[in-house]
Design an enzyme around this catalytic site. Structure first.
Site, short mmCIF file in Angstrom:
data_model
loop_
_atom_site.label_atom_id
_atom_site.label_comp_id
_atom_site.label_asym_id
_atom_site.label_seq_id
_atom_site.Cartn_x
_atom_site.Cartn_y
_atom_site.Cartn_z
N ASP A 96 -21.02 -74.48 7.16
CA ASP A 96 -21.36 -73.92 5.61
C ASP A 96 -22.81 -74.04 5.51
O ASP A 96 -23.25 -73.55 4.44
CB ASP A 96 -20.50 -74.76 4.63
CG ASP A 96 -19.19 -74.05 4.45
OD1 ASP A 96 -18.84 -72.90 4.69
OD2 ASP A 96 -18.09 -75.02 4.14
N SER B 279 -20.87 -68.35 -1.21
CA SER B 279 -21.40 -68.22 0.27
C SER B 279 -22.82 -68.53 0.46
O SER B 279 -23.68 -68.76 -0.34
CB SER B 279 -20.88 -66.86 0.86
OG SER B 279 -21.96 -65.78 0.42
N HIS C 159 -17.07 -76.36 -6.56
CA HIS C 159 -18.11 -76.72 -5.36
C HIS C 159 -19.40 -77.21 -5.57
O HIS C 159 -20.06 -77.66 -4.73
CB HIS C 159 -18.32 -75.34 -4.70
CG HIS C 159 -17.07 -74.60 -3.99
ND1 HIS C 159 -16.91 -73.47 -3.39
CD2 HIS C 159 -15.76 -75.33 -3.89
CE1 HIS C 159 -15.94 -73.35 -2.99
NE2 HIS C 159 -14.91 -74.36 -3.34
N THR D 200 -14.74 -67.10 0.93
CA THR D 200 -13.51 -66.37 0.68
C THR D 200 -13.20 -65.81 -0.66
O THR D 200 -12.59 -64.78 -0.64
CB THR D 200 -12.35 -67.10 1.34
OG1 THR D 200 -12.19 -68.57 0.55
CG2 THR D 200 -12.25 -67.58 2.74
N ASP E 188 -10.74 -63.77 8.64
CA ASP E 188 -11.27 -64.92 9.15
C ASP E 188 -11.01 -65.10 10.75
O ASP E 188 -11.92 -65.42 11.51
CB ASP E 188 -10.58 -66.10 8.48
CG ASP E 188 -11.41 -66.96 7.46
OD1 ASP E 188 -12.77 -66.99 7.97
OD2 ASP E 188 -11.04 -67.86 6.93
N ASP F 251 -18.85 -70.01 10.95
CA ASP F 251 -17.94 -69.63 9.70
C ASP F 251 -17.72 -68.17 9.71
O ASP F 251 -18.62 -67.05 9.17
CB ASP F 251 -18.53 -70.09 8.26
CG ASP F 251 -17.56 -70.17 7.32
OD1 ASP F 251 -16.41 -69.62 7.39
OD2 ASP F 251 -17.90 -70.93 6.12
N LYS G 258 -26.48 -67.25 -0.95
CA LYS G 258 -27.66 -67.94 -1.44
C LYS G 258 -28.99 -68.39 -0.70
O LYS G 258 -29.74 -67.97 -1.29
CB LYS G 258 -26.84 -68.98 -2.26
CG LYS G 258 -25.82 -68.83 -3.20
CD LYS G 258 -25.29 -69.78 -4.04
CE LYS G 258 -24.32 -70.99 -3.34
NZ LYS G 258 -23.08 -70.20 -2.84
N ARG H 185 -26.97 -77.35 -5.07
CA ARG H 185 -25.51 -77.44 -4.76
C ARG H 185 -25.29 -79.13 -5.12
O ARG H 185 -25.74 -80.09 -4.40
CB ARG H 185 -25.15 -77.03 -3.35
CG ARG H 185 -23.76 -77.26 -2.86
CD ARG H 185 -23.69 -76.87 -1.32
NE ARG H 185 -22.13 -76.59 -1.23
CZ ARG H 185 -21.43 -75.28 -1.38
NH1 ARG H 185 -22.15 -74.31 -1.88
NH2 ARG H 185 -20.14 -75.41 -1.10
N GLU I 246 -14.40 -73.03 11.97
CA GLU I 246 -13.49 -73.42 10.85
C GLU I 246 -12.05 -73.22 11.27
O GLU I 246 -11.17 -74.09 10.89
CB GLU I 246 -13.76 -72.52 9.55
CG GLU I 246 -13.19 -73.24 8.41
CD GLU I 246 -13.59 -72.56 7.04
OE1 GLU I 246 -14.38 -71.65 6.97
OE2 GLU I 246 -13.47 -73.40 6.04
N ILE J 45 -15.65 -66.36 7.85
CA ILE J 45 -15.94 -65.50 6.32
C ILE J 45 -16.16 -66.91 5.48
O ILE J 45 -15.42 -67.64 4.99
CB ILE J 45 -14.72 -64.78 5.84
CG1 ILE J 45 -14.39 -63.70 6.89
CG2 ILE J 45 -14.77 -64.40 4.27
CD1 ILE J 45 -13.22 -62.80 6.11
N ASP J 46 -17.59 -66.80 5.01
CA ASP J 46 -17.87 -68.22 4.18
C ASP J 46 -17.91 -67.31 2.87
O ASP J 46 -18.48 -66.26 2.82
CB ASP J 46 -19.26 -68.44 4.63
CG ASP J 46 -19.64 -69.53 3.65
OD1 ASP J 46 -18.93 -70.39 3.23
OD2 ASP J 46 -21.05 -69.51 3.19
#
Ligand SMILES: Nc1ncnc2c1ncn2[C@@H]1O[C@H](COP(=O)(O)O)[C@@H](O)[C@H]1OP(=O)(O)O
Ligand SMILES: [Mg+2]
Length: 356
Positions: free
Chosen positions: A297, A267, A243, A141, A47, A136, A270, A284, A70, A138-139
């Site tokens: 994100d 992540s 989430h 993780t 990250d 971001d 999608k 979501r 982030e 690493i979206d």
């Protein structure tokens, strides 16, 4: 005449490519077992390292722009051994195409101190004015750690509107027509056929190309799958039940007549997956009354899906508003679908969520 945002796109793509390479090296080191038990989480190293490399490229090219990222650097200043692990990766991660790397992304980061300064530059509060990049590094993780889906995400907003979006997805199939699945097969360290970079510039459509680590191939246009019959649609959602509400999404799918089970994927991969027509709908659904989605994100994915012919809104049908700060404080959840069926999906979402 060059197209608007051509330079921004070039820098963003190469910066994402290099940062993604760093994350892959960190993962492979972990998979090979050369990372000792007391080493900091590979997520932390990946990250911070990816964020440092991206900010270095942005500052070399667009020094006046603001950055929302982030990670904060305070933690690193207090932890020299973590700092050194990250610096080792930042120092040594190079694209195969060294000439373009230097010409487009600027010179190497000078030393570990300079790296900490760069990481600390991602502290913009966002807002409705000026040029602001959202990162971001690493979206997803959890996906990264399992050797599954994750994304390196970068977007440029100008006066609160997303103009350029790039998503590097090291573990998605290169092939745009591959089936929608988060699964990458049994051999998790084999790169073959995997790694894609999705990009979009406002008004110019969306593209995909192999991620690799050499010169970036020419992109091909991607578009959402035209869909008339919802019974054949596929939808994706978070792996993490915390989430996105997975029981409400199942009810929504059933009411829409969708027969296939959801594809669960970590992540912003999608967004890329539905933008290229591998899937149709991304749901979501808020799991708490207080969680505010973060702009990093969603910014890149929002533009990529819209430029591929989709609509992206929250659960009330309002466009995502990137102009109100570091979070999407005016929105609740995300519903992304092809433009032709989006209002039909929203109607059912509201029935299930009890909104009017
Ligand atoms: N309660 C929540 N609702 C929605 N998203 C969340 C929630 N908590 C964390 N996230 C964010 O979801 C993103 C991953 O989404 P996905 O499930 O699609 O992979 C992460 O960036 C994570 O932020 P963070 O990294 O701050 O925990
Ligand atoms: Mg994230």
């Amino acid at each position: 005449m060059t197209s608007p945002y051509a330079k921004e796109l070039e820098v963003a793509q190469l910066a994402v490519q290099r940062a993604a390479l760093l994350t892959k090296r960190v993962f492979h080191e972990k998979a090979k077992g050369t990372v000792s038990k007391d080493d900091k989480s590979p997520v932390t190293v990946g990250d911070f390292g990816a964020q440092a490399l991206i900010i270095s490229a942005l500052q070399a090219n667009f020094p006046a722009d603001e950055i929302v990222a982030e990670e904060e650097s305070a933690q690193l200043r207090a932890d020299p051994s973590l700092r050194d692990q990250i610096w080792e990766h930042v120092r040594s991660t190079r694209l195969d195409d060294a000439a373009s790397e230097e010409a487009v992304l600027g010179g190497a980061v000078k030393d570990a101190e300079a790296m900490l300064d760069l990481i600390g530059q991602g502290n913009s509060q966002g807002g409705a004015r000026g040029r602001i990049w959202a990162i971001d590094p690493i979206d997803g993780t959890k996906g990264f750690l399992r050797g599954g889906q994750y994304a390196v995400c970068l977007a440029l907003m100008v006066d609160g509107d997303v103009k350029v979006g790039v998503l590097g997805c090291p573990n998605l199939p290169v092939n745009d027509s591959a089936a929608l699945t988060a699964d990458i097969g049994a051999n998790q360290t084999d790169d073959e056929g995997r790694g894609v970079i999705f990009s979009a510039v406002i008004g110019q459509g969306a593209t995909s190309r192999p991620l690799g680590s050499g010169a970036l191939a020419k992109g091909q246009k991607i578009s959402m799958k035209p869909i008339t019959d919802l019974s054949s649609a596929s939808f994706c959602e978070s792996v993490e039940a915390g989430h996105s509400n997975q029981s409400e999404s199942a009810q929504i799918a059933q009411k829409l007549g969708i027969t296939k089970p959801s594809v669960r994927m970590d992540s912003q991969a999608k967004y890329g997956s539905i933008a290229r027509g591998a899937g149709d709908i991304y749901l979501r659904l808020p799991t708490s009354k207080t969680y505010q989605e973060k702009i990093w994100d969603h910014a890149a994915g929002d533009l990529i899906v819209r430029e591929a012919g989709g609509q992206v809104t929250d659960t009330t049908g309002s466009r995502l508003d990137f102009s109100v700060g570091r979070t999407l404080a005016s929105n609740r959840g995300v519903i992304a679908a092809p433009a032709a069926i989006h209002s039909q999906v929203i109607k059912v979402v509201q029935e299930v969520l009890g909104q009017k």
